[in-house]
Design an enzyme around this catalytic site. Structure first.
Site, PDB file in Angstrom:
ATOM      1  N   ASP A  58      22.254   7.213  -0.470  1.00  0.00           N
ATOM      2  CA  ASP A  58      21.601   5.961  -0.078  1.00  0.00           C
ATOM      3  C   ASP A  58      20.395   6.336   0.774  1.00  0.00           C
ATOM      4  O   ASP A  58      20.546   6.729   1.938  1.00  0.00           O
ATOM      5  CB  ASP A  58      22.568   5.073   0.705  1.00  0.00           C
ATOM      6  CG  ASP A  58      21.974   3.710   1.042  1.00  0.00           C
ATOM      7  OD1 ASP A  58      20.726   3.560   0.994  1.00  0.00           O
ATOM      8  OD2 ASP A  58      22.748   2.792   1.374  1.00  0.00           O
ATOM      9  N   SER A 136       2.441   3.207  -5.747  1.00  0.00           N
ATOM     10  CA  SER A 136       2.182   2.339  -6.893  1.00  0.00           C
ATOM     11  C   SER A 136       0.755   1.830  -6.811  1.00  0.00           C
ATOM     12  O   SER A 136       0.190   1.697  -5.709  1.00  0.00           O
ATOM     13  CB  SER A 136       3.151   1.149  -6.892  1.00  0.00           C
ATOM     14  OG  SER A 136       2.743   0.153  -7.807  1.00  0.00           O
ATOM     15  N   TYR A 149       6.944  -5.608  -2.398  1.00  0.00           N
ATOM     16  CA  TYR A 149       6.865  -4.307  -3.074  1.00  0.00           C
ATOM     17  C   TYR A 149       5.532  -3.645  -2.777  1.00  0.00           C
ATOM     18  O   TYR A 149       5.475  -2.451  -2.432  1.00  0.00           O
ATOM     19  CB  TYR A 149       7.043  -4.528  -4.575  1.00  0.00           C
ATOM     20  CG  TYR A 149       6.896  -3.290  -5.426  1.00  0.00           C
ATOM     21  CD1 TYR A 149       7.940  -2.391  -5.550  1.00  0.00           C
ATOM     22  CD2 TYR A 149       5.719  -3.044  -6.126  1.00  0.00           C
ATOM     23  CE1 TYR A 149       7.825  -1.266  -6.351  1.00  0.00           C
ATOM     24  CE2 TYR A 149       5.590  -1.923  -6.930  1.00  0.00           C
ATOM     25  CZ  TYR A 149       6.642  -1.036  -7.040  1.00  0.00           C
ATOM     26  OH  TYR A 149       6.514   0.077  -7.828  1.00  0.00           O
ATOM     27  N   LYS A 153       4.902  -0.148  -0.718  1.00  0.00           N
ATOM     28  CA  LYS A 153       4.210   0.976  -1.346  1.00  0.00           C
ATOM     29  C   LYS A 153       2.951   1.353  -0.558  1.00  0.00           C
ATOM     30  O   LYS A 153       2.557   2.527  -0.525  1.00  0.00           O
ATOM     31  CB  LYS A 153       3.854   0.634  -2.793  1.00  0.00           C
ATOM     32  CG  LYS A 153       5.056   0.570  -3.722  1.00  0.00           C
ATOM     33  CD  LYS A 153       5.801   1.900  -3.794  1.00  0.00           C
ATOM     34  CE  LYS A 153       6.774   1.962  -4.959  1.00  0.00           C
ATOM     35  NZ  LYS A 153       7.515   3.237  -5.018  1.00  0.00           N
TER      36      LYS A 153
END
Length: 238
Positions: A58, A136, A149, A153
């Site tokens: 994890d 990304s 997100y 990133k």
């Protein structure tokens, strides 16, 4: 001689998608690959297929990082390459994203990369190594539908630059670079953009960049950013 012969490589989130492609390519090039993920069955299947090892991991938990690193050192005596690849994506803009969702994305991406880099620097600073962080193109342009997100990133981008600078300033022979994939046909991306997205790349398109940064061919490359999106970001900027 294969490009990664006998190098010890740890790849997070390698049970599927980009991580699985990275693991397969680096293993074919001679690396000893440790596949980590919370998806045990899929992760073990990848490790078995490539002749690597699997560890449950994890990436949000520092105790898990310590356990994984201790195990790698006990088995192999060193770590040559860390690929911080683990990730998830949730659809939501500034009005629909909850604080809990934002914190989850920040933990899975930004905090996990922080923990990975922190532990990797400690085990690599004498012998050297390569840290590869997967960001990304969402960190490079406006992506309102996946706000949390994109923000997570973006944190990876800033972290990588500071890690690279720290290692250079301290004389550590550690490279830290960032890859910014575009739309790639993976289980992470397809639920967001839909199947058969026009112009989507393949996981191997990113894996070959990972291979370059993991190999000794990139020995003079650190603090650099590599966009793998078939020019989509450049077209938008123009």
């Amino acid at each position: 001689m294969k490009r990664m012969q006998d190098k010890v490589v740890l790849i997070t989130g390698a049970a599927s998608g980009l991580g699985a492609a990275d693991a397969a390519l680096l293993a074919r090039e001679g690396a000893r690959v440790i596949v980590t993920d919370i998806a045990e069955d899929a992760g073990r299947a990848v490790a078995e297929r490539i002749g690597g090892e699997f560890m449950h991991h994890d990436v949000r938990q520092e105790a898990d990082w310590a356990r994984v690193m201790d195990s790698v050192l006990a088995r192999h005596g060193r770590l040559d390459v860390l690929v911080n690849n683990a990730g998830i994506c949730l659809v939501g803009d500034i009005e629909t994203t909850t604080l809990e969702q934002y914190r989850l994305l920040a933990a899975v991406h930004g905090e996990s990369c922080f923990l990975g880099c922190r532990h990797a620097v400690q085990v690599m600073k004498e012998r050297g190594g390569s840290i590869i962080n997967i960001s990304s193109v969402a960190a490079l342009r406006a992506t309102p539908p996946v706000l949390a997100y994109a923000a997570a990133k973006g944190a990876i981008r800033a972290l990588s630059l500071s890690v690279a600078g720290h290692c250079r300033d301290h004389g550590y022979p550690i490279r830290c670079n960032t890859i910014f994939p575009g739309v790639i046909d993976t289980p992470l991306v397809v639920p967001v953009v839909g199947a058969n997205f026009p112009g989507a790349g393949r996981p191997d398109d990113v894996a070959h960049m990972v291979l370059f940064l993991a190999s000794d061919e990139s020995r003079f490359v650190t603090g650099a950013e590599f966009v793998v999106d078939n020019g989509a970001t450049a077209r938008l900027a123009a």
